[in-house]
Scaffold this active site. Structure first.
Site, short mmCIF file in Angstrom:
data_model
loop_
_atom_site.label_atom_id
_atom_site.label_comp_id
_atom_site.label_asym_id
_atom_site.label_seq_id
_atom_site.Cartn_x
_atom_site.Cartn_y
_atom_site.Cartn_z
N GLY A 64 0.77 -1.24 0.00
CA GLY A 64 0.00 0.00 0.00
C GLY A 64 0.80 1.28 0.00
O GLY A 64 0.23 2.36 0.15
N TRP A 66 2.41 2.85 -2.48
CA TRP A 66 2.04 3.72 -3.61
C TRP A 66 0.67 4.33 -3.37
O TRP A 66 0.43 5.50 -3.67
CB TRP A 66 2.08 2.93 -4.92
CG TRP A 66 3.45 2.85 -5.52
CD1 TRP A 66 4.64 2.81 -4.86
CD2 TRP A 66 3.78 2.83 -6.91
NE1 TRP A 66 5.68 2.74 -5.75
CE2 TRP A 66 5.19 2.76 -7.01
CE3 TRP A 66 3.03 2.85 -8.08
CZ2 TRP A 66 5.86 2.72 -8.24
CZ3 TRP A 66 3.69 2.81 -9.31
CH2 TRP A 66 5.08 2.75 -9.38
N ASP A 99 -5.28 -5.88 -5.62
CA ASP A 99 -4.19 -6.84 -5.47
C ASP A 99 -4.78 -8.20 -5.12
O ASP A 99 -5.86 -8.27 -4.52
CB ASP A 99 -3.21 -6.41 -4.37
CG ASP A 99 -1.81 -6.99 -4.57
OD1 ASP A 99 -1.71 -8.23 -4.72
OD2 ASP A 99 -0.84 -6.24 -4.58
N ASP A 140 2.86 -1.41 -10.20
CA ASP A 140 4.18 -1.77 -9.68
C ASP A 140 4.23 -3.28 -9.48
O ASP A 140 4.98 -3.79 -8.65
CB ASP A 140 4.43 -1.05 -8.36
CG ASP A 140 5.90 -1.05 -7.97
OD1 ASP A 140 6.75 -1.03 -8.87
OD2 ASP A 140 6.20 -1.09 -6.75
N LYS A 180 5.90 -0.87 -14.15
CA LYS A 180 7.27 -1.35 -13.97
C LYS A 180 7.56 -2.43 -14.99
O LYS A 180 6.75 -3.32 -15.21
CB LYS A 180 7.45 -1.90 -12.55
CG LYS A 180 8.82 -2.52 -12.31
CD LYS A 180 9.12 -2.71 -10.85
CE LYS A 180 8.18 -3.66 -10.17
NZ LYS A 180 8.51 -3.82 -8.74
#
Length: 227
Positions: A64, A66, A99, A140, A180
């Protein structure tokens, strides 16, 4: 040297490097959940990604860090203040964190646990968006590394492709996509796939990215009109 001994020494070296990492120390002092937070902070300061009033989706959000930055950037006394001026200020916009792993709550953030390809998760996302498009998609995401370069590169590339598919479905025409990626097998082909659908694509290497890492962050802006 036995394999177990090599692994033990490697683990010890990683732990020592992690403990002494200035970004790790700074993240703990400033109340962030991971050192990776400074990658997004630098990207936002240079690229002006996050603005009050935006709808932002953070893919692969756990733990968490970001999402914490997004929450700060979208808050401000008058809705126009950038930077960490009021961490607990009124949120201007919407933040959706997603997620497959659990994540501790963050004020005013919708958290959807599960694979975003699953219908149940997709339905919850559609309910939150209520027909709107997303201004910023952040990813990410990284796979669990096996140590086998070819396999790890393939897993990483799959996550990149899934994030791109998510953007093609949900991102606003003038939106921004940050993901990423790891330089290596399949990297140049993925960059070309981004350039086919976005007007601008740039690779960035934040200071918090370790020198030994092949990771870069690809910042893509403005979806091209379908031909």
């Amino acid at each position: 040297m036995p394999v177990a001994t090599k692994k033990l020494r490697s683990n010890r070296a990683w732990i020592e490097r992690h403990i002494n990492d200035p970004f790790v120390k700074r993240s703990r002092a400033e109340g962030y959940r991971a050192r990776s937070v400074y990658k997004l902070i630098e990207l936002d300061e240079k690229e002006h990604l996050l603005k009050p009033g935006s709808t932002v989706v953070d893919l692969g959000s756990a733990p968490g860090s970001w999402t914490q930055v997004v929450r700060e950037r979208l808050a401000g006394p008058d809705g126009s203040v950038r930077g960490r001026t009021d961490k607990n200020g009124e949120l201007k916009g919407r933040i959706i964190a997603m997620d497959i792993l659990p994540m501790d709550p963050i004020d005013d953030v919708y958290f959807l646990q599960g694979d975003f390809r699953e219908q149940e998760v997709a339905d919850k996302l559609a309910e939150i968006l209520n027909g709107d498009k997303v201004d910023v998609v952040l990813s990410d995401m990284a796979p669990n590394l096996s140590g086998i370069a070819a396999a790890d590169a393939a897993r990483s590339l799959l996550l990149n492709e899934l994030a791109l598919e998510f953007c093609l479905e949900h991102l606003a025409p003038n939106g921004v996509f940050v993901t990423k990626a790891f330089q290596g097998s399949g990297y140049s082909q993925y960059v070309e796939s981004l350039k086919r659908v976005f007007k601008k694509v740039a690779a960035k290497k934040p200071e918090a990215s370790r020198d030994t890492s092949a990771e870069v962050y690809l910042v893509s802006r403005g979806l091209k009109a379908p031909k």
